[in-house]
Design a protein around this motif. Structure first.
Motif, short mmCIF file in Angstrom:
data_model
loop_
_atom_site.label_atom_id
_atom_site.label_comp_id
_atom_site.label_asym_id
_atom_site.label_seq_id
_atom_site.Cartn_x
_atom_site.Cartn_y
_atom_site.Cartn_z
N PHE A 1 -18.18 -10.19 -34.52
CA PHE A 1 -16.92 -10.12 -35.30
C PHE A 1 -16.13 -9.17 -34.62
O PHE A 1 -14.95 -9.37 -34.32
N LYS A 2 -16.66 -8.09 -34.41
CA LYS A 2 -16.00 -6.91 -33.93
C LYS A 2 -15.41 -7.14 -32.19
O LYS A 2 -14.36 -6.82 -31.76
N LYS A 3 -16.25 -7.77 -31.63
CA LYS A 3 -16.18 -8.14 -30.21
C LYS A 3 -15.15 -9.12 -30.20
O LYS A 3 -14.17 -9.16 -29.58
N GLU A 4 -14.93 -10.34 -31.06
CA GLU A 4 -14.14 -11.59 -31.26
C GLU A 4 -12.62 -11.02 -31.72
O GLU A 4 -11.56 -11.28 -31.27
N MET A 5 -12.77 -9.99 -32.65
CA MET A 5 -11.61 -9.64 -33.59
C MET A 5 -11.12 -8.49 -32.85
O MET A 5 -9.82 -8.23 -33.33
N GLY A 6 -11.67 -7.66 -32.32
CA GLY A 6 -11.15 -6.40 -31.69
C GLY A 6 -11.21 -5.26 -32.71
O GLY A 6 -10.64 -4.34 -32.57
N VAL A 7 -11.65 -5.62 -34.10
CA VAL A 7 -11.71 -4.51 -35.10
C VAL A 7 -12.93 -4.85 -35.92
O VAL A 7 -13.39 -5.79 -36.11
N ALA A 8 -13.55 -3.84 -36.68
CA ALA A 8 -14.87 -3.91 -37.35
C ALA A 8 -14.49 -4.34 -38.51
O ALA A 8 -13.15 -4.62 -39.13
N PHE A 9 -15.35 -5.34 -39.23
CA PHE A 9 -15.19 -6.07 -40.45
C PHE A 9 -14.61 -5.34 -41.58
O PHE A 9 -13.56 -5.84 -42.27
N THR A 10 -15.01 -4.23 -41.90
CA THR A 10 -14.51 -3.45 -42.74
C THR A 10 -12.93 -3.05 -42.68
O THR A 10 -12.15 -3.10 -43.65
#
Length: 266
Positions: A188-197
Motif C-alpha cells: 500500500f505504501k509503495k503503491e500509494m506513496g503514503v502509509a495506510f493510516t
C-alpha cells in the motif's frame, strides 16, 4: 551483476519476498522466482544465482535436498533458508550445507533487508546470463505480481472510500482483499506513496473540510461524521494537517466563497 533466486510456493510469501528484495537491487540485477524444488534446480543451472532464498517446504522436492543438489554446481552461492520450523535437525543439516542464514517465519521486512544486505556484501556477483526464451517466464511472473498488487490495491481503495467514516483498521482492509496485513501495509505504501493510516486521515480531513464549508455542524459532530471518535484528537489532527483550527477553516472558507460570489457578480 547479482542474480537472485527466490524459491517459495506460497504466493503471498513469494510476493512479499520479491517486493522487499527488489527494493535493494540495481537495475542490472536479475531477480528470479519459482515455487518448486525441481524448478529451482533448473533455474539455478541456467542462471547460476549468487544469492538464493529457499523455503524448506516446497513441492516436488524439499528445500534441503534442493540445496544439496544446487551445492554440487554452485558451491559458493549465498543461500538463506526460510522456514516455519525451528527443528534442530533442519538447522543441523543447514549448517552442513553451509547456508548463509536460517530465517524463521513470519519474517519481518527489517530482518529480511538486514540479512539480504549482508548477503549482498558477502556474495560473489555472477556474469550476466545470456538471454534465452526462458527469460520470458520470470518477466511474466514479475508482471503478474505487479498486476495482482494493483488489483488488490484498487479493491482496497474502493473499500476505504466506502467505509472511511467508520472504524477502519489496516487488518480489516487487508482481510477484505484477502492479503496478509504486513504485506498489504508494505505494498500500500509503495503503491500509494503514503502509509495506510495517513491515507485514511487525509480522506477524513478532506471530508471534514467539505462539511465545514457546506454545513453548520459543530466540530464535535463533524469529528464523529468523519470517523474520529475523539473530538479533541480530531482538532489536533486537523490543525496539524491544515495549519488552522476547524473553526478558523470555516471562517476562511466562508470568506473565500463570498469573494468568489462577488467576483462572479462583477
Amino acid at each position: 551483476m547479482n542474480v537472485v533466486l527466490i524459491v517459495e510456493d506460497e504466493i503471498l510469501e513469494r510476493e512479499f519476498l520479491t517486493m522487499v528484495v527488489r527494493d535493494e537491487l540495481h537495475p542490472e540485477d536479475l531477480l528470479l522466482t519459482c515455487d518448486s524444488g525441481t524448478e529451482a534446480v533448473k533455474l539455478a543451472r541456467q542462471y547460476r544465482p549468487n544469492l538464493i532464498f529457499m523455503d524448506l517446504m516446497i513441492p516436488e522436492r524439499d528445500g534441503l535436498s534442493t540445496i544439496e543438489e544446487i551445492r554440487t554446481f554452485l558451491p559458493h552461492s549465498s543461500i538463506t533458508i526460510l522456514s516455519a520450523y525451528s527443528d534442530f535437525s533442519y538447522a543441523q543439516k543447514a549448517i552442513s550445507l553451509k547456508v548463509f542464514e536460517y530465517l524463521l517465519k513470519p519474517i519481518k521486512p527489517s530482518a529480511l533487508k538486514e540479512v539480504f544486505g549482508r548477503m549482498l556484501k558477502a556474495g560473489v556477483s555472477q556474469p550476466a546470463p545470456v538471454p534465452t526464451t526462458a527469460d520470458k517466464k520470470p518477466a511474466a511472473e514479475s508482471m503478474e505480481t505487479r498486476d495482482e498488487c494493483s488489483t488488490f490495491i484498487e479493491e482496497s481503495i474502493k473499500y476505504i472510500e466506502e467505509h472511511f467514516k467508520e472504524k477502519l483498521t489496516l487488518e480489516m482492509v487487508a482481510s477484505k482483499v484477502f492479503v496478509n496485513a504486513k504485506y498489504f501495509s508494505h505494498v500500500f505504501k509503495k503503491e500509494m506513496g503514503v502509509a495506510f493510516t495517513d491515507y485514511i486521515i487525509q480522506m477524513r480531513i478532506q471530508y471534514a473540510c467539505r462539511l465545514l464549508e457546506t454545513t453548520n455542524y459543530q466540530a464535535y459532530r463533524i469529528s464523529c461524521e468523519c470517523g474520529f471518535s475523539d473530538p479533541s484528537y480530531f482538532n489536533r489532527v486537523f490543525c496539524a494537517k491544515m495549519n488552522m483550527t476547524p473553526q478558523n477553516y470555516r471562517k476562511y472558507a466562508h470568506v473565500v466563497n463570498q469573494n468568489d460570489s462577488a467576483s462572479k457578480i462583477i
